[in-house]
Scaffold this motif. Structure first.
Motif, PDB file in Angstrom:
ATOM      1  N   ARG B 201       0.207  -1.523  -0.165  1.00  0.00           N
ATOM      2  CA  ARG B 201      -0.012  -0.141   0.128  1.00  0.00           C
ATOM      3  C   ARG B 201       0.416   1.219   0.247  1.00  0.00           C
ATOM      4  NH1 ARG B 201      -4.048   1.211  -2.096  1.00  0.00           N
ATOM      5  NH2 ARG B 201      -4.634   3.282  -1.187  1.00  0.00           N
ATOM      6  N   GLU B 204       4.531   2.834  -3.142  1.00  0.00           N
ATOM      7  CA  GLU B 204       5.358   3.627  -4.006  1.00  0.00           C
ATOM      8  C   GLU B 204       5.494   5.093  -3.435  1.00  0.00           C
ATOM      9  OE1 GLU B 204       1.903   4.490  -6.621  1.00  0.00           O
ATOM     10  OE2 GLU B 204       2.265   2.692  -7.494  1.00  0.00           O
ATOM     11  N   ARG B 360      -2.214  12.063   0.386  1.00  0.00           N
ATOM     12  CA  ARG B 360      -3.785  11.209   0.589  1.00  0.00           C
ATOM     13  C   ARG B 360      -3.100   9.426   0.092  1.00  0.00           C
ATOM     14  NH1 ARG B 360      -8.361  10.650  -2.648  1.00  0.00           N
ATOM     15  NH2 ARG B 360      -7.617   9.304  -3.491  1.00  0.00           N
ATOM     16  N   ASN B 361      -2.351   9.060  -0.342  1.00  0.00           N
ATOM     17  CA  ASN B 361      -1.630   7.877  -0.390  1.00  0.00           C
ATOM     18  C   ASN B 361      -1.668   7.459   0.736  1.00  0.00           C
ATOM     19  OD1 ASN B 361      -1.818   8.271  -3.418  1.00  0.00           O
ATOM     20  ND2 ASN B 361       0.389   7.859  -3.050  1.00  0.00           N
ATOM     21  N   ASN B 366      -7.861   5.723   2.978  1.00  0.00           N
ATOM     22  CA  ASN B 366      -8.340   6.411   1.908  1.00  0.00           C
ATOM     23  C   ASN B 366      -9.093   5.736   0.778  1.00  0.00           C
ATOM     24  OD1 ASN B 366      -7.851   7.394  -0.798  1.00  0.00           O
ATOM     25  ND2 ASN B 366      -5.797   6.372  -1.066  1.00  0.00           N
ATOM     26  N   ARG B 367      -8.974   3.999   1.281  1.00  0.00           N
ATOM     27  CA  ARG B 367      -9.689   3.701   0.382  1.00  0.00           C
ATOM     28  C   ARG B 367     -11.170   2.903   0.236  1.00  0.00           C
ATOM     29  NH1 ARG B 367      -7.381  -2.567   1.753  1.00  0.00           N
ATOM     30  NH2 ARG B 367      -9.250  -2.782  -0.157  1.00  0.00           N
ATOM     31  N   THR B 370     -13.975   7.980  -2.548  1.00  0.00           N
ATOM     32  CA  THR B 370     -13.897   7.846  -3.466  1.00  0.00           C
ATOM     33  C   THR B 370     -12.987   9.519  -4.031  1.00  0.00           C
ATOM     34  OG1 THR B 370     -15.806   9.468  -3.930  1.00  0.00           O
ATOM     35  CG2 THR B 370     -16.391   7.034  -4.732  1.00  0.00           C
ATOM     36  N   SER B 371     -12.368   9.772  -5.426  1.00  0.00           N
ATOM     37  CA  SER B 371     -11.779  10.425  -5.468  1.00  0.00           C
ATOM     38  C   SER B 371     -12.613  11.780  -4.704  1.00  0.00           C
ATOM     39  CB  SER B 371     -10.881  11.101  -6.958  1.00  0.00           C
ATOM     40  OG  SER B 371     -12.176  10.853  -7.995  1.00  0.00           O
ATOM     41  N   ARG B 372     -13.230  11.743  -5.475  1.00  0.00           N
ATOM     42  CA  ARG B 372     -14.365  13.311  -4.990  1.00  0.00           C
ATOM     43  C   ARG B 372     -14.248  13.120  -3.471  1.00  0.00           C
ATOM     44  NH1 ARG B 372     -15.642  11.389  -9.676  1.00  0.00           N
ATOM     45  NH2 ARG B 372     -16.922   9.749  -8.497  1.00  0.00           N
ATOM     46  N   LYS B 374     -16.251  11.464  -1.711  1.00  0.00           N
ATOM     47  CA  LYS B 374     -17.580  10.701  -1.063  1.00  0.00           C
ATOM     48  C   LYS B 374     -17.447   9.230  -0.321  1.00  0.00           C
ATOM     49  CE  LYS B 374     -20.296  11.806  -4.423  1.00  0.00           C
ATOM     50  NZ  LYS B 374     -20.717  11.479  -5.452  1.00  0.00           N
ATOM     51  N   LEU B 375     -18.001   9.216   1.009  1.00  0.00           N
ATOM     52  CA  LEU B 375     -18.305   7.699   1.204  1.00  0.00           C
ATOM     53  C   LEU B 375     -17.974   6.432   0.499  1.00  0.00           C
ATOM     54  CD1 LEU B 375     -16.948   6.934   4.031  1.00  0.00           C
ATOM     55  CD2 LEU B 375     -18.684   6.815   4.761  1.00  0.00           C
ATOM     56  N   LEU B 376     -17.652   5.868   0.526  1.00  0.00           N
ATOM     57  CA  LEU B 376     -18.522   4.439  -0.330  1.00  0.00           C
ATOM     58  C   LEU B 376     -19.169   3.838   0.126  1.00  0.00           C
ATOM     59  CD1 LEU B 376     -14.856   2.394  -2.168  1.00  0.00           C
ATOM     60  CD2 LEU B 376     -16.631   4.489  -2.703  1.00  0.00           C
TER      61      LEU B 376
END
Lengths: 176, 376
Positions: B201, B204, B360-361, B366-367, B370-372, B374-376
């Motif tokens: 994770r 990178e 962010r990483n 984070n996972r 979303t990129s916007r 919002k909670l998944l």
């Protein structure tokens, strides 16, 4: 053969090595053995579990991956945050190449759907290699460039095709 | 709690046992950890300086090794070539110029040192009485006595440490080339295997941060050492034009203290000025020496030429951070702490900047977004 003897006499030959795997990739197929050995020291081998996220959409990416074994699902998020599968990649495929040359956010997420071994080629390593060993690095970059250009060409042709279809259907609608 | 009162005796016994074991093992781990750290401390006591020096040497020699590697020579052989070239250059240099008479100079300095100190004390107490005449409210601070006590302590320390330091320099001459050989040859492989230990994770991010930090560190160390070297040479040449004695030693002091920003150069010019004042008196030569230290070395060479070329590429610390780093490093490890405090804080600074950049990483949740956002 008996698995016992098979285990002992297993050919730990060239076909098992990372260098051989890399030489089967289309972008690295023109490298000679010396350059493959060099490339072997630039890439990183990473192992992933089932369902492990490799990267998520929007992460700042830092390199591309090729699949040595296993399977990877590429997906994006739709308007309702549902997953939209974009592709299933298998051994020998590569993805994430956009981030290799510049740090861009990932435009899709990637997830391992099987136990997967990836070979990562990262921007920082590539930059260092370009600085220190320009000749083999240039060959690696040219190979990458060729493969990506092929992809771009295919995309353009497809786009052309789609445009034509769209124009045809609009014409039919206007006629009908 | 109904739950607890409902526990059977056996459960209570097990709970009791588990708690006792947890506490006992905690104490055992704690005590063994403290013995382990103590052991580590004893084991690595003399290694700090050689390892630090060999790291610096390997950073300095790295570009030369890469130059030869680019000519399709193996890395090990290139390191040997660089070592050979360095050794032969130094020997040739000494052969042509003739080795400076270090031992005689040190002996003479030993004899002269008390004289310089007493002159300095005399001058300072004169200054103090003059100040007190104008500002009588200043407490009669017994500067002279304190100064002489400190100087005697320093002098005794130097006398006592000289034979020991000769031995230490001998061991350094053996250890530093050996260590830096392995650092030069294997540092890349070692760092690669260390980095490959990071979880997927964060891999990178860690790779990016490492590349950034090592680049900045290499530039910082190379820049600082080159700067100190050039300042030392400039001061040596400037002082050689006058009649001042001990010019090489003063140049070395100025060069080494130049590694500490802001405060270092001030301390580095003190011995030179004192010696000039005592031996030569206030005159043309004294003003020239002052000019060499301040105007030529610090302002023209350092500020206008060296810092823009060598250091400016590295993300700089705020001056306040530099001063804090120097003070804290000095309290922890003395003079060496003052010299390495700034680079260590700079490394931390680079780390923080990079992590903020990659926040962010690094976000473990984070996972789930979303990129916007919002909670998944």
């Amino acid at each position: 053969m008996n698995p016992f003897w098979g285990n002992i006499f297993r050919s730990s030959g060239y076909e098992q090595t990372l260098a051989y795997f890399l030489s089967t990739m289309p972008m690295f197929k023109e490298l000679d053995k010396r350059e493959l050995a060099f490339l072997e020291n630039v890439v990183h081998v990473r192992k992933y579990e089932v369902d492990e996220i490799i990267f998520s959409e929007g992460d700042i990416g830092s390199g591309m991956y090729t699949i040595r074994s296993g399977e990877v699902q590429i997906y994006t998020r739709g308007e309702q945050d549902q997953e939209i599968e974009q592709a299933i990649l298998e051994s020998g495929d590569f993805f994430g190449e956009i981030s290799l040359t510049a740090s861009r956010p990932r435009c899709a997420s990637a997830r391992a759907t099987e136990p997967t071994v990836l070979v990562g080629l990262f921007r920082t390593d590539m930059l260092e290699a370009v600085r220190r060993h320009p000749a083999p690095s240039a060959k690696i970059m040219l190979g990458l460039n060729r493969v990506i250009s092929d992809r771009l060409l295919q995309c353009s042709l497809q786009l052309e095709e789609l445009k034509k279809q769209l124009a045809d259907s609009q014409k039919q609608q206007a006629d009908g | 709690m109904g739950n607890q009162s409902g526990m059977s005796r056996a459960q209570v016994a097990v709970l009791y046992l588990v708690l006792t074991m947890a506490i006992a093992s905690g104490i055992a781990i704690y005590s063994s950890a403290s013995t382990v750290t103590a052991l580590l401390k004893t084991a690595t006591a003399g290694l700090f300086l050689p390892i630090l020096l060999s790291l610096i040497v390997s950073y300095l020699l790295d570009p030369a090794v890469y130059f030869f590697e680019g000519k399709k020579i193996g890395r090990t052989l290139s390191i040997f070539i660089v070592y050979f070239l360095l050794f032969s250059t130094v020997s040739l240099f000494l052969l042509i110029i003739g080795p400076p008479n270090w031992e005689g100079m040190v002996q003479a300095l030993k004899a002269d040192f008390p004289r310089y100190i007493s002159h300095a004390i005399e001058y300072l107490s004169g200054l103090l009485t003059a100040v007190q005449e104008h500002f009588p409210f200043i407490e009669n601070y017994n500067l002279a006595e304190r100064m002489s006590a400190i100087s005697q302590a320093i002098f005794g320390f130097i006398l006592k440490e000289t034979p020991r330091s000769a031995m230490r320099i001998g061991s350094l001459l053996l250890l530093v080339p050996l260590f830096s050989f392995f650092f030069l040859r294997d540092s890349r492989r070692i760092m690669r295997s260390l980095i490959s230990l990071t979880p997927n994770r964060y891999f990178e991010v860690v790779l990016d941060i490492y590349a950034h930090v090592s680049w900045q560190l290499a530039h910082f160390i190379r820049g600082r050492i080159l700067e100190a070297l050039i300042i030392g040479v400039v001061i040596w040449m400037g002082l050689s034009l006058t009649d001042i004695r001990y010019a090489p030693i003063l140049a070395i002091i100025a060069g080494v203290t130049n590694l500490v920003p802001y405060i270092g150069p001030l301390i580095g010019m003190l011995p030179g000025l004192i010696i000039a004042l005592v031996d030569l008196g206030v005159g043309g030569q004294f003003w020239w020496i002052l000019c060499v230290y301040v105007l030529i070395a610090q302002i023209i060479v350092d500020n206008f030429i060296l810092i823009p070329i060598l250091i400016s590429k590295v993300s700089n610390l705020h001056p306040l951070g530099v001063i804090l780093a120097i003070v804290m490093g000095g309290q922890l490890y003395g003079v060496i702490g003052m010299i390495i405090g700034v680079p260590i804080v700079s490394i931390l600074n680079i780390f923080i900047i990079e992590i903020r950049h990659n926040r962010r990483n690094f976000n473990p949740y984070n996972r789930y977004f979303t990129s916007r956002g919002k909670l998944l």
